[in-house]
Design a protein around this motif. Structure first.
Motif, PDB file in Angstrom:
ATOM      1  N   LYS A  49      -5.825 -13.803 -11.551  1.00 55.62           N
ATOM      2  CA  LYS A  49      -5.655 -12.588 -10.757  1.00 55.62           C
ATOM      3  C   LYS A  49      -6.289 -12.763  -9.371  1.00 55.62           C
ATOM      4  O   LYS A  49      -5.670 -12.404  -8.350  1.00 55.62           O
ATOM      5  CB  LYS A  49      -6.287 -11.387 -11.461  1.00 55.62           C
ATOM      6  N   CYS A  50      -7.492 -13.280  -9.326  1.00 55.40           N
ATOM      7  CA  CYS A  50      -8.180 -13.481  -8.039  1.00 55.40           C
ATOM      8  C   CYS A  50      -7.385 -14.417  -7.138  1.00 55.40           C
ATOM      9  O   CYS A  50      -7.292 -14.204  -5.916  1.00 55.40           O
ATOM     10  CB  CYS A  50      -9.582 -14.031  -8.277  1.00 55.40           C
ATOM     11  N   HIS A  51      -6.781 -15.454  -7.739  1.00 51.66           N
ATOM     12  CA  HIS A  51      -5.957 -16.384  -6.963  1.00 51.66           C
ATOM     13  C   HIS A  51      -4.755 -15.658  -6.374  1.00 51.66           C
ATOM     14  O   HIS A  51      -4.410 -15.850  -5.192  1.00 51.66           O
ATOM     15  CB  HIS A  51      -5.504 -17.534  -7.861  1.00 51.66           C
ATOM     16  N   ALA A  58      -1.635  -6.320  -1.420  1.00 50.42           N
ATOM     17  CA  ALA A  58      -1.937  -5.414  -2.531  1.00 50.42           C
ATOM     18  C   ALA A  58      -0.724  -4.597  -2.950  1.00 50.42           C
ATOM     19  O   ALA A  58      -0.491  -4.382  -4.147  1.00 50.42           O
ATOM     20  CB  ALA A  58      -3.089  -4.488  -2.137  1.00 50.42           C
ATOM     21  N   ARG A  59       0.106  -4.137  -1.991  1.00 51.50           N
ATOM     22  CA  ARG A  59       1.252  -3.286  -2.333  1.00 51.50           C
ATOM     23  C   ARG A  59       2.290  -4.018  -3.160  1.00 51.50           C
ATOM     24  O   ARG A  59       3.089  -3.400  -3.863  1.00 51.50           O
ATOM     25  CB  ARG A  59       1.901  -2.739  -1.048  1.00 51.50           C
ATOM     26  N   LEU A  60       2.307  -5.359  -3.071  1.00 49.57           N
ATOM     27  CA  LEU A  60       3.273  -6.118  -3.853  1.00 49.57           C
ATOM     28  C   LEU A  60       2.972  -6.025  -5.351  1.00 49.57           C
ATOM     29  O   LEU A  60       3.873  -6.155  -6.182  1.00 49.57           O
ATOM     30  CB  LEU A  60       3.279  -7.580  -3.405  1.00 49.57           C
ATOM     31  N   PHE A  61       1.719  -5.783  -5.702  1.00 46.19           N
ATOM     32  CA  PHE A  61       1.374  -5.653  -7.111  1.00 46.19           C
ATOM     33  C   PHE A  61       2.004  -4.401  -7.722  1.00 46.19           C
ATOM     34  O   PHE A  61       2.307  -4.379  -8.909  1.00 46.19           O
ATOM     35  CB  PHE A  61      -0.154  -5.635  -7.288  1.00 46.19           C
ATOM     36  N   ASN A  88      -6.327  -2.062  -6.193  1.00 48.92           N
ATOM     37  CA  ASN A  88      -5.812  -1.084  -5.237  1.00 48.92           C
ATOM     38  C   ASN A  88      -4.391  -0.629  -5.563  1.00 48.92           C
ATOM     39  O   ASN A  88      -3.698  -0.080  -4.700  1.00 48.92           O
ATOM     40  CB  ASN A  88      -5.834  -1.668  -3.824  1.00 48.92           C
ATOM     41  N   ILE A  89      -3.954  -0.838  -6.790  1.00 46.38           N
ATOM     42  CA  ILE A  89      -2.614  -0.442  -7.192  1.00 46.38           C
ATOM     43  C   ILE A  89      -2.459   1.069  -7.040  1.00 46.38           C
ATOM     44  O   ILE A  89      -3.386   1.837  -7.308  1.00 46.38           O
ATOM     45  CB  ILE A  89      -2.339  -0.895  -8.647  1.00 46.38           C
ATOM     46  N   THR A  90      -1.285   1.510  -6.568  1.00 38.89           N
ATOM     47  CA  THR A  90      -1.056   2.943  -6.349  1.00 38.89           C
ATOM     48  C   THR A  90      -0.045   3.538  -7.318  1.00 38.89           C
ATOM     49  O   THR A  90      -0.026   4.760  -7.514  1.00 38.89           O
ATOM     50  CB  THR A  90      -0.557   3.194  -4.915  1.00 38.89           C
ATOM     51  N   ARG A 115      -7.352   4.293  -6.688  1.00 38.27           N
ATOM     52  CA  ARG A 115      -6.365   4.601  -5.653  1.00 38.27           C
ATOM     53  C   ARG A 115      -4.988   4.933  -6.212  1.00 38.27           C
ATOM     54  O   ARG A 115      -4.014   5.019  -5.466  1.00 38.27           O
ATOM     55  CB  ARG A 115      -6.250   3.416  -4.680  1.00 38.27           C
ATOM     56  N   LEU A 116      -4.891   5.130  -7.514  1.00 39.57           N
ATOM     57  CA  LEU A 116      -3.605   5.458  -8.136  1.00 39.57           C
ATOM     58  C   LEU A 116      -3.050   6.768  -7.599  1.00 39.57           C
ATOM     59  O   LEU A 116      -3.760   7.771  -7.489  1.00 39.57           O
ATOM     60  CB  LEU A 116      -3.766   5.557  -9.654  1.00 39.57           C
ATOM     61  N   ARG A 117      -1.746   6.753  -7.259  1.00 44.21           N
ATOM     62  CA  ARG A 117      -1.044   7.969  -6.845  1.00 44.21           C
ATOM     63  C   ARG A 117      -0.061   8.425  -7.930  1.00 44.21           C
ATOM     64  O   ARG A 117       0.153   9.621  -8.103  1.00 44.21           O
ATOM     65  CB  ARG A 117      -0.263   7.724  -5.546  1.00 44.21           C
ATOM     66  N   VAL A 118       0.548   7.456  -8.630  1.00 47.20           N
ATOM     67  CA  VAL A 118       1.536   7.757  -9.668  1.00 47.20           C
ATOM     68  C   VAL A 118       1.141   7.016 -10.932  1.00 47.20           C
ATOM     69  O   VAL A 118       0.899   5.801 -10.896  1.00 47.20           O
ATOM     70  CB  VAL A 118       2.958   7.339  -9.236  1.00 47.20           C
ATOM     71  N   LEU A 119       1.089   7.732 -12.061  1.00 47.87           N
ATOM     72  CA  LEU A 119       0.687   7.125 -13.325  1.00 47.87           C
ATOM     73  C   LEU A 119       1.533   7.692 -14.452  1.00 47.87           C
ATOM     74  O   LEU A 119       1.601   8.911 -14.649  1.00 47.87           O
ATOM     75  CB  LEU A 119      -0.797   7.407 -13.598  1.00 47.87           C
TER      76      LEU A 119
END
Length: 481
Positions: A49-51, A58-61, A88-90, A115-119
């Motif tokens: 994950k760190c790699h 971050a947004r690509l995740f 930082n997944i949203t 930082r989640l906006r939608v779950l």
């Protein structure tokens, strides 16, 4: 002809390729360590994950997590999630493979995602998980907390469903002040004996009173309108924009409008009160500017006409299930004149009065913005009625025809095709009572350049048509009954 299938974009190819590579690496890590070496497995997954975090934005995740189903992971989904879920997944929406993951995984994982906006945790949510969400995810704007359902064997019943979200869990998320959309379990039936946890109507009222920006409350098979009307505590004003209400009275609708002054979409159905005009009058006299209005089991009375005259200019979606079987062309034309901005219209009626005279001259500029049309009846002449609507608009994208009598539609479809009335159609749904020959189905596919969804019933086998679609690389889903 229906549009051809387009190749995947370079971005889509990259996402799929990345998921495959990540899945392969996760599977190697998972199989390298036996179960008694869990710490080493987790540490190596964390290193991966760190790699990835050093290489990818971050947004690509968010995208990688949402596309997990395009390349399903064949091992333990927790390993894949451990790698793909960025701090930082949203946006995160679970998939079916996640249903079997233990609760403690979600508790530990969600605690780090501030930082989640939608779950979306549909079918895996519990009170314990909601406690973590309430403390750790203050920025949430949309959440699905439909609970995990367990099955308990009983001496008296074959099985009993046990839910895992209760009013206690709802209390935990009252501090999510940014919530706009909430999906959850229906309240328990107060007369039924249940095992396990359940939410109550009082718990739902308590929750929505604490969420100032809540616009949409999605509760399957729940009459939230009547719940608000019947509340014994003061409720409102609320920011809710969508509402479904069954069994309402005029007084109840007046109270509901006061509770929810920002309503934009209102659905009224299963009305038992004899004087339904009083309900329509309450909407007419209110300050509501509805965009969508669904009326089931109503009559087109003077009160209905007054409602459309006063509020029709705001409506973009109108649905009427008419019950006194008196709907006629003049009333349909009145809908068009009063509602010039309609993009979606649904008319369901058994009226024998709905017909278009042979030399009828339709008014100009009615239904000109119509994109979606649903017609249901067994008494009108399909050819004339469809021609009437399709001559009003050149932008129709979705057409649904519901009929109760066996009728051959070949000539009607060919006539509409030759006139170019279906040139922009994307979705065509024909009831199984409407018979269409294979040749006309093929002709429709050939002449509708935007058609992508086609549901139709015909006696011949679909093999030849499916082969035709494949050979011509058409982006078309052909459905039958």
């Amino acid at each position: 002809m229906s549009p051809p299938k387009q190749p995947c974009s370079l971005f889509q190819l990259c996402v799929k390729s990345s998921i495959r590579l990540i899945n392969s690496a996760c599977y190697v890590i998972e199989k390298t360590y036996p179960e008694n070496h869990l710490n080493e497995c987790e540490r190596e997954a964390f290193d991966l994950k760190c790699h990835l975090m050093t290489m990818l934005p971050a947004r690509l995740f968010d995208v990688l997590c949402s596309e997990r189903t395009c390349c399903q992971y064949r091992g333990d989904p927790r390993i894949q999630l451990q790698v793909l879920m960025h701090p930082n997944i949203t946006v995160f929406r679970k998939c079916d493979l996640d249903n079997g993951i233990p609760q403690r995984f979600w508790q530990g994982t969600l605690a780090t995602f501030s930082r989640l906006r939608v779950l979306d945790l549909k079918f895996i949510c519990t009170d314990e998980i909601l406690a973590v969400i309430g403390d750790s995810c203050p920025l949430l704007e949309e959440i699905n907390i439909v609970s995990r359902v367990d099955i308990c064997k009983s001496l008296f019943n074959a099985s009993v469903l046990i839910r895992n979200v209760s009013d206690a869990g709802l209390c935990c998320i009252t501090n999510l002040k940014h919530l706009r959309v909430l999906a959850m379990d229906p309240p328990r039936n107060e007369r039924a004996n249940r095992i396990g946890r359940c939410v109550s109507r009082a718990g739902i009222i308590m929750l929505i009173r604490e969420l100032p920006y809540l616009e949409e409350l999605r509760i399957e098979s729940c009459d939230i309108g009547s719940t608000l009307i019947g509340s014994t505590v003061d409720v409102g004003p609320l920011n809710l924009r969508k509402m479904i209400c069954h069994f309402a009275s005029a007084d109840g609708v007046r109270k509901l409008i006061k509770i929810c002054p920002c309503l934009k979409e209102f659905s009224l159905t299963h009305i038992t009160e004899h004087n339904k005009d009083a309900i329509l009058d309450q909407i007419s006299m209110s300050e509501l500017r509805l965009h969508k209005l669904d009326l089931s089991f109503f009559s087109f009375t003077d009160s209905m006409q007054q409602l459309l005259t006063v509020k029709g200019s705001y409506l973009t979606h109108f649905s009427l299930w008419e019950i006194d079987n008196s709907l006629n062309l003049d009333k349909v034309v009145s809908i068009g004149k009063c509602c010039p901005n309609l993009t979606s219209l649904c008319l369901m009626t058994q009226s024998k009065c709905l017909h278009v005279p042979r030399y009828y001259r339709r008014p100009d500029k009615i239904f000109s913005e119509l994109r979606n049309l649903i017609l249901g009846n067994e008494n009108f002449c399909i050819d004339r009625m469809l021609t009437f609507f399709l001559e009003c608009t050149s932008n129709l994208e979705k057409l649904v025809l519901k009929y109760q009598t066996k009728t051959n539609l070949d000539d009607t479809l060919l006539h509409l095709l030759e006139k170019g009335h279906l040139k922009n159609i994307v979705d065509l749904w024909l009831d199984c009572t409407l018979e269409v020959s294979k040749n006309v189905v093929k002709r429709t596919i050939q002449m509708c350049d935007r058609l992508q969804l086609f549901t139709v019933d015909f006696a011949d086998t679909t093999t030849e048509l499916l082969q035709y679609i494949t050979e011509n690389n058409l982006d078309l889903k052909l459905g039958s009954y």
